[in-house]
Write an enzyme that holds these catalytic residues in place. Structure first.
Site, mmCIF file in Angstrom:
data_model
loop_
_atom_site.group_PDB
_atom_site.id
_atom_site.type_symbol
_atom_site.label_atom_id
_atom_site.label_comp_id
_atom_site.label_asym_id
_atom_site.label_seq_id
_atom_site.Cartn_x
_atom_site.Cartn_y
_atom_site.Cartn_z
ATOM 1 N N ASP A 170 30.909 44.407 -22.193
ATOM 2 C CA ASP A 170 30.657 43.952 -23.560
ATOM 3 C C ASP A 170 29.505 42.961 -23.642
ATOM 4 O OD1 ASP A 170 31.786 41.627 -22.481
ATOM 5 O OD2 ASP A 170 33.769 42.135 -23.233
ATOM 6 N N GLY A 171 28.838 42.716 -22.495
ATOM 7 C CA GLY A 171 27.693 41.814 -22.501
ATOM 8 C C GLY A 171 28.042 40.349 -22.640
ATOM 9 N N ASP A 220 19.459 43.690 -6.349
ATOM 10 C CA ASP A 220 19.213 43.255 -7.726
ATOM 11 C C ASP A 220 19.488 41.768 -7.904
ATOM 12 O OD1 ASP A 220 21.906 44.568 -7.306
ATOM 13 O OD2 ASP A 220 22.336 43.497 -9.155
ATOM 14 N N ASN A 221 19.970 41.089 -6.852
ATOM 15 C CA ASN A 221 20.187 39.638 -6.907
ATOM 16 C C ASN A 221 19.226 38.892 -5.992
ATOM 17 O OD1 ASN A 221 22.297 39.910 -8.738
ATOM 18 N ND2 ASN A 221 23.842 40.064 -7.144
ATOM 19 N N LYS A 252 22.446 33.990 -20.915
ATOM 20 C CA LYS A 252 23.377 34.828 -20.158
ATOM 21 C C LYS A 252 24.726 34.817 -20.872
ATOM 22 C CE LYS A 252 25.123 35.842 -15.550
ATOM 23 N NZ LYS A 252 24.990 35.578 -14.105
ATOM 24 N N ARG A 275 19.267 30.008 -19.102
ATOM 25 C CA ARG A 275 18.690 30.028 -17.758
ATOM 26 C C ARG A 275 17.169 29.910 -17.842
ATOM 27 N NH1 ARG A 275 21.446 34.479 -13.946
ATOM 28 N NH2 ARG A 275 20.043 35.902 -15.050
ATOM 29 N N GLY A 321 20.165 46.732 -14.584
ATOM 30 C CA GLY A 321 19.545 46.020 -15.696
ATOM 31 C C GLY A 321 20.354 44.841 -16.195
ATOM 32 N N ARG A 357 13.009 40.750 -9.864
ATOM 33 C CA ARG A 357 13.743 40.791 -8.594
ATOM 34 C C ARG A 357 13.362 42.027 -7.787
ATOM 35 N NH1 ARG A 357 19.071 39.955 -11.457
ATOM 36 N NH2 ARG A 357 17.726 38.696 -12.757
#
Length: 651
Positions: free
Chosen positions: A155-156, A304-305, A143, A213, A114, A220
């Site tokens: 930590d995002g 996932d990419n 992002k 972005r 995720g 995906r």
């Protein structure tokens, strides 16, 4: 905030026409529980971006922002711009969320992944830019905006160095003509997180930064893997296993929204889904062929990419073929098993398509999906050879021998360690073949230029040193003779073959002098150029205007072979300048990369930093007027990379 009371004009970012269809059409997690957790039966989770301390604008892409109907200069002058573009202030109409997906990472199913550092803001109606988006909207993301349910132990946040690389490469790939997500803005801040850049036990604080972005969608392959059953090898499963209703809902949304022609052209569901899978396969093959032809290596081609729209997404440890051409180039320093090398990319993408077919399950007829996958390599090779013909200016004819001409060129580039980008750019200088050939002087000059792009003897020795220990290789070879049955089971035979080839090449290099090597390289280049010119001669079919053909050949080659790509050392110069507070180098490199096929002498020199008189802290030592040592770096960005560039490692 009371805009009337503040005296501030409305921000252009407050006028974005949001229409967040994905959140209306797909299951949204209702939980408000904080922290990382498993998210079941949902494609999105609501999140709240965390504000940053004193966000500041680093750079804007005018062409990317124009997709949203924004003028870069307006955004640049907007005092609230950095807050909106960092997630520190919510944009009116946005609905912050994070997307749930799984993935196969380095060949193994990883379970729930995720958007751990990405925040979906919503979808902006495209207006005049609608033709570029199949759904008439652009999804925008931040992002690095903070924690989500998918952040796991992180930590995002993203830091300045990685954000600069993503921002610049997104726009560089677009300018090169490679399908990609876009980057509209880059914001940094005074907030810091601690990072150990090379996992070497040396953590240090780095500034939190955020990239805006833009894409029609960031769905995906891994989006369909949230339904993955218990994996036989890892024991993991997708968080929505068994929810075939949601899988059907997600598939319907993707096809109806982003493949409307396929939706309209098929009344039968299975036929529609097969056509969709075929189109994803074709787009993926086209994409990786373009990567190969500009020398781009993604670095982390996990499922996932992989974009469901055939776009390049998630710029992490990417790299363009730096300096010498090497099919085994691995740009990701943490890819210890070298799964994602340059030469492996077409095959890895096929492997990922197999995983997508498995994820779609009963929505696809297995035999039909298998037949499409069987065609993948021929589809890829068709795109690749068509691109290579353009790179070589072969525009009139398609001959079977062209494949060998390309293969021979790449082999010479490999043997000589020639720079990938600059070698192709030089080939438009090969003179057109004429009956009374008077091009000797031109050819001599050209070959000298090509030799300048080749590696030295010492560099080639290092490059051809086997990665397998001699004793290990000797043991494996002994096994192949004494017990071929066990050898066939335990040995990676293609890898052993590569190691033996390197060993043989190294032996030759140890027995040759620099002058002898130079002479051999010269002969090899002259031999290939003679073959190439004979092939060019056949382009001039009866009745053709050879002068017009030559002019068109040069035009096409110079618009297909870039002068500049985002090499690691160019990105590193921009990063070092930005980390010292000077963002002008990022802005200059962006301008340079926006026109990669055009000579821009005023931009091809690294920008002088106000802080220390030079951009970058690498290169030969020099002294200023007071005798104080200072770093100098006078390598133009269309040059072969300097020696220090080999020290750069990206994970």
């Amino acid at each position: 905030m009371d805009l009337m009371g503040s005296g501030l004009a409305p921000s252009p970012l407050e006028r974005l026409p949001f229409d967040n269809v994905a959140l209306r059409r797909l299951p949204l997690d209702a939980s408000t529980e904080s922290g990382s957790r498993t998210v079941r039966a949902a494609c999105f989770s609501r999140v709240s971006p965390q504000p940053l301390l004193r966000p500041a604008l680093v750079a804007l892409s005018a062409s990317a922002l124009a997709l949203l109907g924004l003028r870069a200069e307006e955004v640049r002058r907007d005092p609230r711009g950095p807050e909106y573009l960092s997630g520190s202030r919510p944009m009116p109409g946005s609905e912050p969320a994070a997307h749930c997906y799984c993935g196969h990472q380095f060949g193994l199913f990883a379970g729930q992944l995720g958007d751990g550092a990405v925040c979906y803001l919503g979808e902006v109606r495209a207006g005049d830019a609608a033709p570029e988006s199949p759904c008439g909207r652009w999804e925008i993301q931040l992002k690095g905006a903070g924690l989500t349910p998918y952040s796991r132990q992180s930590d995002g946040r993203k830091v300045l160095r990685s954000s600069i690389r993503e921002f610049l490469c997104s726009e560089a790939m677009f300018a090169l003509g490679v399908p990609t997500t876009r980057a509209g803005s880059l914001v940094t801040s005074d907030s810091c997180v601690v990072r150990d850049a090379f996992y070497a036990g040396r953590p240090c604080p780095e500034k939190c930064s955020v990239v805006l972005r833009i894409a029609p969608s960031f769905i995906r392959f891994g989006s369909f893997e949230i339904f993955h059953p218990v994996d036989d090898y890892t024991g993991r499963q997708g968080p929505s296993v068994g929810r075939h209703d949601i899988r059907a809902q997600l598939l319907d949304y993707v096809i109806e929204t982003f493949y409307p022609d396929i939706q309209k052209g098929h009344s039968d569901r299975q036929a529609r889904n097969t056509a969709f899978f075929r189109e994803v396969t074709v787009r993926t093959a086209r994409l990786v062929a373009l990567w190969q032809c500009v020398g781009f290596c993604h670095g982390v081609l996990n499922t996932d990419n992989m974009s469901i729209l055939g776009l390049t997404i998630d710029y992490g440890p990417f790299g363009f073929m730096d300096s010498r051409y090497d099919p085994e180039y691995a740009c990701n320093a943490s890819d210890k098993k070298r799964r994602y090398t340059y030469e492996a990319q077409p095959y890895v993408c096929r492997w990922n398509l197999v995983r997508l077919a498995e994820a779609l399950g009963s929505e696809l007829v297995g035999s039909q999906a298998g037949a499409i996958l069987d065609e993948y390599m021929s589809i890829y090779e068709g795109f690749y050879l068509a691109n290579m013909r353009r790179k070589l200016g072969l525009l009139q004819l398609e001959e079977p021998e062209d494949h060998q001409l390309v293969a021979d060129l790449l082999q010479i580039m490999h043997n000589t360690g020639a720079d990938f980008t600059n070698t192709f750019r030089l080939l438009s200088n090969v003179p057109w073949p004429r009956g009374d050939d008077t091009a000797t002087d031109i050819l001599e000059t050209l070959v000298e230029q090509l030799l300048e792009q080749c590696a030295s003897l010492d560099e080639l020795k290092v490059a051809n040193h086997p990665s397998m220990a001699p004793r290990e290789l000797e043991m494996i070879l002994s096994m192949s003779e004494t017990n071929p049955g066990i050898f066939n089971v335990v040995a990676n035979q293609p890898e052993v073959t590569k190691q033996l080839e390197k060993l043989g090449r190294l032996k030759e290099l140890l027995e040759i002098s620099p002058d002898e090597l130079r002479a051999k390289q010269r002969d090899d280049w002259f031999r290939w150029i003679r073959c190439y010119r004979r092939r060019l001669a056949r382009e001039c079919v009866e009745g053709s205007d050879s002068c017009a053909l030559e002019k068109e050949r040069i035009r096409v080659m110079d618009s297909t072979n870039p002068r500049v790509v985002l090499r690691n050392y160019i990105a590193q110069n921009a990063i070092e300048a930005a980390e010292s507070g000077d963002f002008s180098e990022v802005q200059q490199v962006l301008k340079l990369l926006e026109k990669p096929y055009t000579a821009q002498p005023e931009l091809e020199q690294p920008h002088l930093s106000k802080a220390d008189g030079v951009c970058g802290q690498r290169g030969p030592d020099a002294s200023d007027e007071n005798g104080k040592a200072m770093a100098t770096h006078w390598v133009t960005y269309d040059s072969k990379p300097p020696a220090w560039a080999r020290e750069i490692h990206v994970t």
